[in-house]
Enzyme design. Sequence first.
Site, PDB file in Angstrom:
ATOM      1  N   ASP A  32       0.846  -1.198   0.000  1.00 56.11           N
ATOM      2  CA  ASP A  32       0.000   0.000   0.000  1.00 56.11           C
ATOM      3  C   ASP A  32       0.878   1.242   0.000  1.00 56.11           C
ATOM      4  O   ASP A  32       1.723   1.423   0.875  1.00 56.11           O
ATOM      5  CB  ASP A  32      -0.893   0.004   1.247  1.00 56.11           C
ATOM      6  CG  ASP A  32      -1.809   1.220   1.284  1.00 56.11           C
ATOM      7  OD1 ASP A  32      -2.939   1.124   0.785  1.00 56.11           O
ATOM      8  OD2 ASP A  32      -1.385   2.274   1.822  1.00 56.11           O
ATOM      9  N   TYR A  37       3.074   9.791  -0.134  1.00 58.54           N
ATOM     10  CA  TYR A  37       4.117   9.155   0.653  1.00 58.54           C
ATOM     11  C   TYR A  37       5.520   9.416   0.102  1.00 58.54           C
ATOM     12  O   TYR A  37       6.514   9.177   0.787  1.00 58.54           O
ATOM     13  CB  TYR A  37       3.904   7.641   0.719  1.00 58.54           C
ATOM     14  CG  TYR A  37       2.639   7.196   1.402  1.00 58.54           C
ATOM     15  CD1 TYR A  37       1.819   8.094   2.093  1.00 58.54           C
ATOM     16  CD2 TYR A  37       2.231   5.868   1.345  1.00 58.54           C
ATOM     17  CE1 TYR A  37       0.652   7.673   2.703  1.00 58.54           C
ATOM     18  CE2 TYR A  37       1.069   5.437   1.967  1.00 58.54           C
ATOM     19  CZ  TYR A  37       0.277   6.351   2.636  1.00 58.54           C
ATOM     20  OH  TYR A  37      -0.877   5.920   3.242  1.00 58.54           O
ATOM     21  N   LYS A  62      -2.875   6.026  -4.146  1.00 60.76           N
ATOM     22  CA  LYS A  62      -3.951   6.951  -3.800  1.00 60.76           C
ATOM     23  C   LYS A  62      -3.689   8.334  -4.395  1.00 60.76           C
ATOM     24  O   LYS A  62      -2.535   8.774  -4.488  1.00 60.76           O
ATOM     25  CB  LYS A  62      -4.075   7.096  -2.272  1.00 60.76           C
ATOM     26  CG  LYS A  62      -4.078   5.774  -1.519  1.00 60.76           C
ATOM     27  CD  LYS A  62      -4.126   6.007  -0.015  1.00 60.76           C
ATOM     28  CE  LYS A  62      -3.825   4.733   0.747  1.00 60.76           C
ATOM     29  NZ  LYS A  62      -2.377   4.433   0.796  1.00 60.76           N
ATOM     30  N   HIS A  95      -7.582   9.503  -1.615  1.00 62.21           N
ATOM     31  CA  HIS A  95      -6.887   9.445  -0.328  1.00 62.21           C
ATOM     32  C   HIS A  95      -7.700  10.106   0.783  1.00 62.21           C
ATOM     33  O   HIS A  95      -7.818   9.569   1.882  1.00 62.21           O
ATOM     34  CB  HIS A  95      -5.512  10.105  -0.460  1.00 62.21           C
ATOM     35  CG  HIS A  95      -4.525   9.637   0.562  1.00 62.21           C
ATOM     36  ND1 HIS A  95      -3.170   9.675   0.347  1.00 62.21           N
ATOM     37  CD2 HIS A  95      -4.693   9.110   1.791  1.00 62.21           C
ATOM     38  CE1 HIS A  95      -2.533   9.196   1.411  1.00 62.21           C
ATOM     39  NE2 HIS A  95      -3.438   8.855   2.305  1.00 62.21           N
TER      40      HIS A  95
END
Length: 245
Positions: A32, A37, A62, A95
């Site tokens: 994931d 990120y 996302k 997200h």
Amino acid sequence: MPMLGLGTWQLKGRQCERIIKIAIEMGYTHIDTAWMYENQRQIGKALRDIHVERDDLFITTKIWHTHLKHDDVLSQFEVCINDLQMDYVDLLLIHWPSDAVPFEETFGAFQEIYDAGKVKSIGISNFSIEQVDRACEVSKLPICTNQVEYHVRNNKEALRNHCETRNIPITAHRPLAVGNLAGDTELTEIGNRHGKTAAQVALRWLIQKEIVVIPKSGSEPHLRENLDIFEWQLTEAEMQALEKS
């Protein structure tokens, strides 16, 4: 979607590459990540370096809440798959929802990505009950999960039950409360009866509630520990005690 995945929030650089390689070698297949990120390039490199078959993986990414307009979705998604060095992802999520962009516009872009064969399924993350209903009304594609923070000390049972009526599984991010459950007294006591850690009890509780878990881990021992949540069960009394705690 595998019931256990590897969350990668805050995994960066060489540490991210190393952990991804170790996890895959251990048997993890569900990874994931997200544009926010800032680690998709490292994930893509790690997966390429170990020559894992793409069909054996389940990759989630996302779209960030600042990029939910039609063209922004398309451009950010291209960054995602380019960084991952993949032709498609298995699951694409919103997200976080945004009141600034109509759901119709975002899901329209998701539909185009799906129609182009670049994503196999779509979903949502951090959506409330009301937002889940709106998403279901707008999206022509099935909503395959709602990824939310969910753990034994943050039991969103009403949301889980509502999503279940919509045939939407919950995925739990931060299932260990960012490591804070490792020293939980009640979880430790239950774990001692099973020869397991508090963290394993916390993950097993979610698995028995049919909730997908994606704990983040930055160490090999924790990666291995998180895998060991399937060949044993909490008792009904233990499940109920944790439900009420």
